[in-house]
Motif scaffolding. Sequence first.
Motif, mmCIF file in Angstrom:
data_model
loop_
_atom_site.group_PDB
_atom_site.id
_atom_site.type_symbol
_atom_site.label_atom_id
_atom_site.label_comp_id
_atom_site.label_asym_id
_atom_site.label_seq_id
_atom_site.Cartn_x
_atom_site.Cartn_y
_atom_site.Cartn_z
ATOM 1 N N VAL A 103 0.836 -1.202 0.000
ATOM 2 C CA VAL A 103 0.000 0.000 0.000
ATOM 3 C C VAL A 103 0.874 1.257 0.000
ATOM 4 C CG1 VAL A 103 -1.676 1.331 1.331
ATOM 5 C CG2 VAL A 103 -1.962 -1.131 1.086
ATOM 6 N N ALA A 104 1.929 1.237 0.825
ATOM 7 C CA ALA A 104 2.815 2.401 0.891
ATOM 8 C C ALA A 104 3.497 2.654 -0.446
ATOM 9 C CB ALA A 104 3.855 2.197 1.989
ATOM 10 N N VAL A 105 4.012 1.594 -1.068
ATOM 11 C CA VAL A 105 4.691 1.736 -2.359
ATOM 12 C C VAL A 105 3.714 2.201 -3.427
ATOM 13 C CG1 VAL A 105 5.825 0.445 -4.217
ATOM 14 C CG2 VAL A 105 6.513 0.086 -1.844
ATOM 15 N N ALA A 106 2.467 1.723 -3.356
ATOM 16 C CA ALA A 106 1.460 2.107 -4.347
ATOM 17 C C ALA A 106 1.220 3.610 -4.332
ATOM 18 C CB ALA A 106 0.159 1.353 -4.089
ATOM 19 N N PHE A 107 1.079 4.190 -3.156
ATOM 20 C CA PHE A 107 0.807 5.627 -3.084
ATOM 21 C C PHE A 107 2.035 6.455 -3.463
ATOM 22 C CE2 PHE A 107 -2.878 4.291 -0.552
ATOM 23 C CZ PHE A 107 -3.856 5.094 -1.126
ATOM 24 N N VAL A 108 3.217 5.993 -3.079
ATOM 25 C CA VAL A 108 4.432 6.708 -3.466
ATOM 26 C C VAL A 108 4.611 6.657 -4.982
ATOM 27 C CG1 VAL A 108 6.945 6.696 -3.325
ATOM 28 C CG2 VAL A 108 5.586 6.362 -1.254
ATOM 29 N N THR A 109 4.415 5.482 -5.575
ATOM 30 C CA THR A 109 4.564 5.328 -7.020
ATOM 31 C C THR A 109 3.504 6.128 -7.772
ATOM 32 O OG1 THR A 109 5.415 3.095 -6.647
ATOM 33 C CG2 THR A 109 4.762 3.660 -8.894
ATOM 34 N N ALA A 110 2.277 6.134 -7.253
ATOM 35 C CA ALA A 110 1.212 6.912 -7.891
ATOM 36 C C ALA A 110 1.551 8.390 -7.902
ATOM 37 C CB ALA A 110 -0.102 6.671 -7.166
ATOM 38 N N SER A 111 2.119 8.869 -6.801
ATOM 39 C CA SER A 111 2.529 10.269 -6.728
ATOM 40 C C SER A 111 3.607 10.579 -7.765
ATOM 41 C CB SER A 111 3.031 10.589 -5.319
ATOM 42 O OG SER A 111 3.536 11.899 -5.250
ATOM 43 N N HIS B 59 -6.266 13.005 -14.477
ATOM 44 C CA HIS B 59 -6.832 13.199 -13.142
ATOM 45 C C HIS B 59 -5.978 12.438 -12.137
ATOM 46 C CE1 HIS B 59 -9.703 13.045 -9.784
ATOM 47 N NE2 HIS B 59 -10.324 14.075 -10.395
ATOM 48 N N TRP B 60 -5.806 13.015 -10.950
ATOM 49 C CA TRP B 60 -4.940 12.391 -9.950
ATOM 50 C C TRP B 60 -5.412 10.981 -9.558
ATOM 51 C CZ3 TRP B 60 -7.107 10.681 -5.485
ATOM 52 C CH2 TRP B 60 -8.356 11.228 -5.109
ATOM 53 N N ALA B 61 -6.715 10.724 -9.707
ATOM 54 C CA ALA B 61 -7.236 9.421 -9.291
ATOM 55 C C ALA B 61 -6.765 8.285 -10.203
ATOM 56 C CB ALA B 61 -8.756 9.448 -9.259
ATOM 57 N N GLU B 62 -6.388 8.622 -11.444
ATOM 58 C CA GLU B 62 -6.006 7.556 -12.364
ATOM 59 C C GLU B 62 -4.723 6.832 -11.951
ATOM 60 O OE1 GLU B 62 -6.929 7.877 -16.655
ATOM 61 O OE2 GLU B 62 -7.196 10.021 -16.196
ATOM 62 N N PRO B 63 -3.607 7.534 -11.723
ATOM 63 C CA PRO B 63 -2.414 6.792 -11.279
ATOM 64 C C PRO B 63 -2.624 6.101 -9.936
ATOM 65 C CG PRO B 63 -2.036 9.172 -11.189
ATOM 66 C CD PRO B 63 -3.303 8.961 -11.950
ATOM 67 N N VAL B 64 -3.464 6.687 -9.075
ATOM 68 C CA VAL B 64 -3.766 6.014 -7.811
ATOM 69 C C VAL B 64 -4.474 4.695 -8.087
ATOM 70 C CG1 VAL B 64 -5.124 6.132 -5.679
ATOM 71 C CG2 VAL B 64 -3.844 8.138 -6.452
ATOM 72 N N LEU B 65 -5.438 4.718 -9.020
ATOM 73 C CA LEU B 65 -6.142 3.492 -9.387
ATOM 74 C C LEU B 65 -5.184 2.460 -9.961
ATOM 75 C CD1 LEU B 65 -8.752 1.858 -10.011
ATOM 76 C CD2 LEU B 65 -8.793 3.038 -12.225
ATOM 77 N N TRP B 66 -4.289 2.886 -10.854
ATOM 78 C CA TRP B 66 -3.354 1.947 -11.477
ATOM 79 C C TRP B 66 -2.511 1.217 -10.426
ATOM 80 C CZ3 TRP B 66 -1.140 6.314 -15.069
ATOM 81 C CH2 TRP B 66 -2.143 6.741 -15.959
ATOM 82 N N GLU B 67 -1.941 2.013 -9.517
ATOM 83 C CA GLU B 67 -1.011 1.424 -8.544
ATOM 84 C C GLU B 67 -1.732 0.657 -7.449
ATOM 85 O OE1 GLU B 67 1.991 1.294 -9.270
ATOM 86 O OE2 GLU B 67 2.004 2.783 -10.877
ATOM 87 N N ILE B 68 -2.890 1.130 -7.018
ATOM 88 C CA ILE B 68 -3.617 0.429 -5.956
ATOM 89 C C ILE B 68 -4.134 -0.915 -6.453
ATOM 90 C CG2 ILE B 68 -5.799 0.447 -4.667
ATOM 91 C CD1 ILE B 68 -3.579 1.843 -3.218
ATOM 92 N N THR B 69 -4.652 -0.951 -7.688
ATOM 93 C CA THR B 69 -5.121 -2.244 -8.211
ATOM 94 C C THR B 69 -3.972 -3.238 -8.326
ATOM 95 O OG1 THR B 69 -4.914 -1.321 -10.453
ATOM 96 C CG2 THR B 69 -7.110 -1.315 -9.458
ATOM 97 N N ALA C 18 -13.290 -0.299 -13.293
ATOM 98 C CA ALA C 18 -13.334 1.023 -12.684
ATOM 99 C C ALA C 18 -13.572 2.106 -13.733
ATOM 100 C CB ALA C 18 -12.037 1.283 -11.924
ATOM 101 N N TYR C 19 -12.896 2.013 -14.864
ATOM 102 C CA TYR C 19 -13.095 2.992 -15.939
ATOM 103 C C TYR C 19 -14.512 2.884 -16.517
ATOM 104 C CZ TYR C 19 -8.326 4.811 -16.325
ATOM 105 O OH TYR C 19 -7.134 5.461 -16.082
ATOM 106 N N TRP C 20 -14.990 1.657 -16.683
ATOM 107 C CA TRP C 20 -16.335 1.442 -17.212
ATOM 108 C C TRP C 20 -17.381 2.069 -16.304
ATOM 109 C CZ3 TRP C 20 -20.392 -1.307 -15.010
ATOM 110 C CH2 TRP C 20 -21.510 -1.500 -15.830
ATOM 111 N N ALA C 21 -17.127 2.003 -14.980
ATOM 112 C CA ALA C 21 -18.088 2.534 -14.012
ATOM 113 C C ALA C 21 -18.282 4.045 -14.160
ATOM 114 C CB ALA C 21 -17.646 2.199 -12.591
#
Length: 278
Positions: free
Chosen positions: A28-36, A50-60, A115-118
Amino acid sequence: MTSGGQIGTSGEPRTRLGPWGVIALAGVAVAFVTASSDLTEIRRAGADVHWAEPVLWEITSAIVIIGLAPLVGLAIRRWTPREDNLLRTGLIHFALTIPFAAAHVAAIFVLRESAYWAVGAHYGYFHEDGVLGTFVYEWRKDVLTYAAIASLYWWFQRRAEQPPAVTPGENRIEIRDGATAVFLAPADLLFLEAAGNYIEFHTASRTHLVRGTLAAWEAQLADRGFVRIHRSRLVNRARIAAIKPTPAGDIELTLDDGRTLTGSRRYRAALETPQVST
């Protein structure tokens, strides 16, 4: 029995966080750092995202890896790397990176596309490099991810396999039979025998199954009169009633309870060496 508190059976503090917990927190920590970092690099390149996209990529990706981690742990338990099997187990685990990467790619595709479809959009995961190119790209990274997860599980497993320290002069030894701490007098032990990743502790009345290595217990029990008679067997010299050679040049031991054990000629000299009392 143990109290189940913070102190383990050997008197040392237990690690509260197991390998899966460490992987989950780190993932989880690496995901948020990498998304940033992803967001910063994309915006520096002049793209509008949008900032939510890289967060989605890394969190998934992190969620899938965390979910797959216990399977890597099972593989480490099944094919544990040791000094005598490093090449074989290394090749097995390298081969396992392929289904690991395939599961990772398939799962993040489903999660991201959903997520994108939603929100009425389309991710287009395979559009640029195609399915094979995307898989190869992810697999190269997943080899390192698999290795890191496997190493962590291996370290925790080796740590758990280390026998409790035997204090010189103490009249009992501690073993962990499942979740139970069992205390045995060395004199009550007849012999120890390797059984895969476990050790069988044989007494006159029962057998205790303990996870560990014979080499580690040999080092702990050498001063208690235990000697190796076979690559997979230690015996308590005090419980030997008779020794006789076999026609093949090996040895046959009769214990004081009537059981017989075979020993290898390779270790015959150790039995012929007088025992030094401590």
